[in-house]
Design a protein around this motif. Structure first.
Motif, short mmCIF file in Angstrom:
data_model
loop_
_atom_site.label_atom_id
_atom_site.label_comp_id
_atom_site.label_asym_id
_atom_site.label_seq_id
_atom_site.Cartn_x
_atom_site.Cartn_y
_atom_site.Cartn_z
N LEU A 16 49.53 46.49 37.22
CA LEU A 16 49.22 45.06 37.23
C LEU A 16 49.59 44.35 38.53
CD1 LEU A 16 48.00 42.74 35.66
CD2 LEU A 16 50.25 42.31 34.68
N PRO A 17 50.79 44.55 39.11
CA PRO A 17 51.09 43.85 40.37
C PRO A 17 50.11 44.22 41.50
CG PRO A 17 53.10 44.71 39.41
CD PRO A 17 51.96 45.29 38.63
N ALA A 18 49.80 45.49 41.63
CA ALA A 18 48.86 45.93 42.67
C ALA A 18 47.46 45.41 42.36
CB ALA A 18 48.86 47.45 42.77
N ALA A 19 47.08 45.43 41.10
CA ALA A 19 45.75 44.96 40.71
C ALA A 19 45.59 43.47 41.04
CB ALA A 19 45.52 45.22 39.22
N GLN A 20 46.62 42.68 40.76
CA GLN A 20 46.58 41.25 41.08
C GLN A 20 46.45 41.03 42.58
OE1 GLN A 20 45.83 39.86 37.91
NE2 GLN A 20 46.76 38.17 38.97
N TYR A 21 47.23 41.77 43.36
CA TYR A 21 47.23 41.67 44.81
C TYR A 21 45.83 41.97 45.36
CZ TYR A 21 49.06 42.28 49.58
OH TYR A 21 49.32 42.17 50.93
N LEU A 22 45.24 43.06 44.90
CA LEU A 22 43.91 43.46 45.39
C LEU A 22 42.81 42.53 44.90
CD1 LEU A 22 44.24 47.32 45.11
CD2 LEU A 22 44.41 45.89 47.14
N LYS A 23 42.98 41.99 43.72
CA LYS A 23 42.01 41.02 43.22
C LYS A 23 41.97 39.80 44.13
CE LYS A 23 42.79 40.09 39.05
NZ LYS A 23 43.04 39.64 37.68
N GLU A 24 43.12 39.36 44.61
CA GLU A 24 43.17 38.23 45.53
C GLU A 24 42.53 38.58 46.87
OE1 GLU A 24 43.83 35.13 44.61
OE2 GLU A 24 44.03 36.07 42.64
N ASP A 25 42.73 39.83 47.33
CA ASP A 25 42.07 40.27 48.57
C ASP A 25 40.55 40.28 48.40
OD1 ASP A 25 44.41 40.48 49.96
OD2 ASP A 25 44.23 42.63 50.36
N MET A 26 40.08 40.73 47.24
CA MET A 26 38.64 40.74 47.00
C MET A 26 38.08 39.32 46.97
SD MET A 26 37.97 43.85 44.36
CE MET A 26 36.22 43.55 44.38
N ARG A 27 38.81 38.41 46.35
CA ARG A 27 38.37 37.01 46.35
C ARG A 27 38.29 36.48 47.78
NH1 ARG A 27 38.37 34.83 41.31
NH2 ARG A 27 39.92 35.61 39.88
N ARG A 28 39.27 36.83 48.59
CA ARG A 28 39.29 36.37 49.99
C ARG A 28 38.08 36.91 50.75
NH1 ARG A 28 43.39 33.59 52.90
NH2 ARG A 28 42.69 33.48 55.05
N ILE A 29 37.74 38.17 50.51
CA ILE A 29 36.55 38.75 51.15
C ILE A 29 35.32 37.95 50.76
CG2 ILE A 29 35.00 40.76 51.15
CD1 ILE A 29 37.60 42.50 50.86
N MET A 30 35.17 37.70 49.49
CA MET A 30 33.99 36.98 48.99
C MET A 30 33.95 35.55 49.52
SD MET A 30 32.90 36.62 45.03
CE MET A 30 31.20 36.43 44.58
N GLU A 31 35.10 34.87 49.53
CA GLU A 31 35.16 33.47 49.95
C GLU A 31 34.97 33.29 51.46
OE1 GLU A 31 38.90 32.22 48.35
OE2 GLU A 31 38.11 32.09 46.31
N THR A 32 35.28 34.33 52.26
CA THR A 32 35.16 34.22 53.72
C THR A 32 33.91 34.92 54.25
OG1 THR A 32 36.55 36.18 54.08
CG2 THR A 32 37.66 34.03 53.99
N PRO A 88 54.21 42.50 50.36
CA PRO A 88 54.36 41.39 51.32
C PRO A 88 53.21 40.40 51.21
CG PRO A 88 53.75 43.41 52.46
CD PRO A 88 53.98 43.77 51.02
N LYS A 89 53.49 39.17 51.59
CA LYS A 89 52.46 38.13 51.59
C LYS A 89 51.33 38.58 52.51
CE LYS A 89 51.85 33.18 52.35
NZ LYS A 89 50.99 32.95 51.24
N ALA A 90 50.12 38.46 52.02
CA ALA A 90 48.95 38.92 52.79
C ALA A 90 48.69 38.01 53.98
CB ALA A 90 47.73 38.96 51.88
N LYS A 91 48.36 38.66 55.10
CA LYS A 91 47.90 37.95 56.30
C LYS A 91 46.52 38.50 56.61
CE LYS A 91 52.51 37.24 58.06
NZ LYS A 91 53.53 37.65 58.99
N TYR A 92 45.60 37.60 56.91
CA TYR A 92 44.21 37.97 57.07
C TYR A 92 43.71 37.73 58.49
CZ TYR A 92 44.30 37.96 51.98
OH TYR A 92 44.60 38.22 50.67
N SER A 93 42.72 38.53 58.86
CA SER A 93 42.04 38.32 60.13
C SER A 93 40.56 38.65 59.93
CB SER A 93 42.64 39.19 61.23
OG SER A 93 42.51 40.55 60.91
N ILE A 99 38.08 49.89 52.31
CA ILE A 99 39.27 49.13 52.68
C ILE A 99 40.42 49.74 51.89
CG2 ILE A 99 40.31 46.83 52.80
CD1 ILE A 99 37.38 45.74 52.60
N ASN A 100 41.21 50.55 52.59
CA ASN A 100 42.20 51.40 51.94
C ASN A 100 43.59 50.77 51.96
OD1 ASN A 100 44.17 53.76 51.75
ND2 ASN A 100 42.21 54.68 51.19
N TYR A 101 44.28 50.88 50.83
CA TYR A 101 45.66 50.42 50.66
C TYR A 101 46.50 51.63 50.24
CZ TYR A 101 43.45 45.82 50.48
OH TYR A 101 42.72 44.70 50.76
#
Length: 175
Positions: free
Chosen positions: A155-171, A27-32, A59-61
């Motif tokens: 690969l799909p899970a790796a891409q998803y988590l890579k985007e979450d890691m970027r979000r952590i770093m960017e925020t 699912p599309k990620a929603k962040y808080s 941070i467990n998935y």
């Protein structure tokens, strides 16, 4: 007299079907914003389960069988050592990695400086980062899967988590 039997077939040669790969969609990620007693905050995916162990976050998935590990360290005139350790952590994967892509990160406004690493191939981790304000705080993050690394299948899970890691770093913000 001999009897001869001739078998004739028409059509193409039969080839075995290749092994199929799962079609993994998330699912599309929603962040808080994650608030804690630590000296920093960041946005986390609402689907993730968080364990805080004295400002070392897991941070467990569960559906992806993966965890992003975040570790905070204080800077006490040891920034060079912290940087070397973070880089060594990434480059220890060179044995299994096909390549390592370094992407510098600078946010002058929030005073967050770091490096995001994408690790290609069948390494134990496919993404890592470090971030610092260079005076008080240093954070290292890495993602690990609880399965034998086979980059094509995760690969799909790796891409998803890579985007979450970027979000952590960017925020990331220091308190």
């Amino acid at each position: 007299m001999g009897l001869f039997l001739v078998l004739v077939s028409c059509g193409e040669d039969i080839l075995p079907k290749p092994k199929g790969q799962l079609s993994l969609e998330y699912p599309k990620a929603k962040y808080s914003k994650l608030e804690s007693n630590c000296s920093f905050t960041f946005e986390k995916n609402n689907l993730a389960l968080i364990k805080d162990k004295s400002c070392a976050f897991e941070i467990n998935y569960p559906k992806m069988k993966a965890t992003i590990y975040l570790t905070h360290k204080s800077v006490n005139n040891n920034i060079d050592k912290l940087l070397r350790d973070a880089q060594k952590l990434t480059y220890d994967h060179v044995v299994k990695a096909d390549d390592i892509l370094e992407q510098p990160f600078i946010n002058e406004k929030k005073k967050v400086y770091g490096m995001f690493y994408e690790v290609g191939g069948n390494a134990a981790t496919n993404a890592q980062f470090y971030a610092t304000d260079s005076t008080k705080n240093f954070i290292v993050g890495s993602v690990y899967f609880y399965a034998k690394p086979n980059f094509d299948s995760i690969l799909p899970a790796a891409q998803y988590l890579k985007e979450d890691m970027r979000r952590i770093m960017e925020t990331l913000e220091w308190k």
